[in-house]
Scaffold this motif. Structure first.
Motif, PDB file in Angstrom:
ATOM      1  N   VAL A 184       0.945  -1.153   0.054  1.00  0.00           N
ATOM      2  CA  VAL A 184      -0.046   0.119  -0.049  1.00  0.00           C
ATOM      3  C   VAL A 184       0.822   1.333   0.009  1.00  0.00           C
ATOM      4  O   VAL A 184       1.872   1.537   0.780  1.00  0.00           O
ATOM      5  N   ALA A 185       0.626   2.219  -0.878  1.00  0.00           N
ATOM      6  CA  ALA A 185       1.517   3.417  -0.915  1.00  0.00           C
ATOM      7  C   ALA A 185       0.338   4.634  -0.616  1.00  0.00           C
ATOM      8  O   ALA A 185      -0.770   4.704  -1.209  1.00  0.00           O
ATOM      9  N   ILE A 186       0.680   5.682   0.290  1.00  0.00           N
ATOM     10  CA  ILE A 186       0.011   6.566   0.539  1.00  0.00           C
ATOM     11  C   ILE A 186       0.862   7.785  -0.057  1.00  0.00           C
ATOM     12  O   ILE A 186       1.866   8.028   0.375  1.00  0.00           O
ATOM     13  N   ILE A 187       0.229   8.506  -0.876  1.00  0.00           N
ATOM     14  CA  ILE A 187       0.835   9.646  -1.681  1.00  0.00           C
ATOM     15  C   ILE A 187       0.147  10.968  -1.496  1.00  0.00           C
ATOM     16  O   ILE A 187      -0.972  10.813  -1.666  1.00  0.00           O
ATOM     17  N   LEU A 195       3.443   3.745  -9.625  1.00  0.00           N
ATOM     18  CA  LEU A 195       2.925   2.726  -9.063  1.00  0.00           C
ATOM     19  C   LEU A 195       1.488   2.271  -9.353  1.00  0.00           C
ATOM     20  O   LEU A 195       1.161   1.110  -8.994  1.00  0.00           O
ATOM     21  N   GLY A 196       1.195   3.089 -10.349  1.00  0.00           N
ATOM     22  CA  GLY A 196      -0.355   2.627 -10.888  1.00  0.00           C
ATOM     23  C   GLY A 196      -0.313   1.663 -11.851  1.00  0.00           C
ATOM     24  O   GLY A 196      -1.182   0.877 -12.053  1.00  0.00           O
ATOM     25  N   ASP A 197       0.825   1.210 -12.441  1.00  0.00           N
ATOM     26  CA  ASP A 197       1.105   0.286 -13.316  1.00  0.00           C
ATOM     27  C   ASP A 197       1.481  -1.169 -12.343  1.00  0.00           C
ATOM     28  O   ASP A 197       1.482  -2.064 -13.029  1.00  0.00           O
ATOM     29  N   SER A 198       1.588  -1.016 -11.171  1.00  0.00           N
ATOM     30  CA  SER A 198       1.886  -2.322 -10.418  1.00  0.00           C
ATOM     31  C   SER A 198       0.814  -2.601  -9.774  1.00  0.00           C
ATOM     32  O   SER A 198      -0.473  -2.251  -9.750  1.00  0.00           O
ATOM     33  N   THR A 199       0.830  -3.776  -8.921  1.00  0.00           N
ATOM     34  CA  THR A 199      -0.108  -4.431  -8.023  1.00  0.00           C
ATOM     35  C   THR A 199      -0.186  -3.494  -6.640  1.00  0.00           C
ATOM     36  O   THR A 199      -1.041  -4.017  -5.701  1.00  0.00           O
ATOM     37  N   THR A 231      -1.529  -1.120  -3.911  1.00  0.00           N
ATOM     38  CA  THR A 231      -2.998  -0.239  -3.857  1.00  0.00           C
ATOM     39  C   THR A 231      -2.524   1.256  -3.401  1.00  0.00           C
ATOM     40  O   THR A 231      -1.494   1.497  -2.568  1.00  0.00           O
ATOM     41  N   LEU A 232      -3.081   2.267  -3.917  1.00  0.00           N
ATOM     42  CA  LEU A 232      -2.766   3.606  -3.950  1.00  0.00           C
ATOM     43  C   LEU A 232      -3.905   4.175  -3.171  1.00  0.00           C
ATOM     44  O   LEU A 232      -4.872   4.010  -3.340  1.00  0.00           O
ATOM     45  N   SER A 233      -3.265   4.948  -2.320  1.00  0.00           N
ATOM     46  CA  SER A 233      -4.247   6.132  -1.552  1.00  0.00           C
ATOM     47  C   SER A 233      -3.732   7.376  -1.558  1.00  0.00           C
ATOM     48  O   SER A 233      -2.476   7.616  -1.237  1.00  0.00           O
ATOM     49  N   LEU A 286      -6.570  -1.569 -11.312  1.00  0.00           N
ATOM     50  CA  LEU A 286      -6.288  -3.081 -11.483  1.00  0.00           C
ATOM     51  C   LEU A 286      -7.080  -3.768 -10.295  1.00  0.00           C
ATOM     52  O   LEU A 286      -7.445  -3.226  -9.423  1.00  0.00           O
ATOM     53  N   PRO A 287      -7.375  -4.900 -10.376  1.00  0.00           N
ATOM     54  CA  PRO A 287      -8.480  -5.841  -9.989  1.00  0.00           C
ATOM     55  C   PRO A 287      -7.634  -6.116  -8.377  1.00  0.00           C
ATOM     56  O   PRO A 287      -6.424  -6.307  -8.478  1.00  0.00           O
ATOM     57  N   MET A 288      -8.280  -6.003  -7.331  1.00  0.00           N
ATOM     58  CA  MET A 288      -7.563  -6.551  -5.857  1.00  0.00           C
ATOM     59  C   MET A 288      -7.303  -8.022  -6.224  1.00  0.00           C
ATOM     60  O   MET A 288      -8.286  -8.849  -6.584  1.00  0.00           O
ATOM     61  N   PRO A 289      -6.352  -8.702  -5.732  1.00  0.00           N
ATOM     62  CA  PRO A 289      -6.002  -9.844  -5.717  1.00  0.00           C
ATOM     63  C   PRO A 289      -6.914 -10.750  -4.566  1.00  0.00           C
ATOM     64  O   PRO A 289      -7.171  -9.850  -3.749  1.00  0.00           O
TER      65      PRO A 289
END
Length: 50
Positions: free
Chosen positions: A6-9, A24-28, A30-32, A47-50
């Motif tokens: 999880v990344a908080i930006i 990071l939007g191209d990776s798996t 989760t962005l906040s 992207l869909p959540m695993p």
């Protein structure tokens, strides 16, 4: 067991924050993110959540 990232930006609409969102939007990861921009900017596809 896989770990979820999880990344908080803050400041995700301009400069370094926007570059981090794009990268990071191209990776798996989760962005906040937060922004104060009044004009929306195109975001990476969700992207869909695993």
């Amino acid at each position: 067991m896989s770990e979820r990232k999880v990344a908080i930006i803050t400041g995700g609409s301009r400069g370094i924050g926007a570059a981090m969102v794009d990268k990071l939007g191209d990776s798996t990861t989760t962005l906040s993110l937060t922004t104060t921009a009044t004009t929306p900017r195109p975001r990476p596809k969700k992207l869909p959540m695993p």
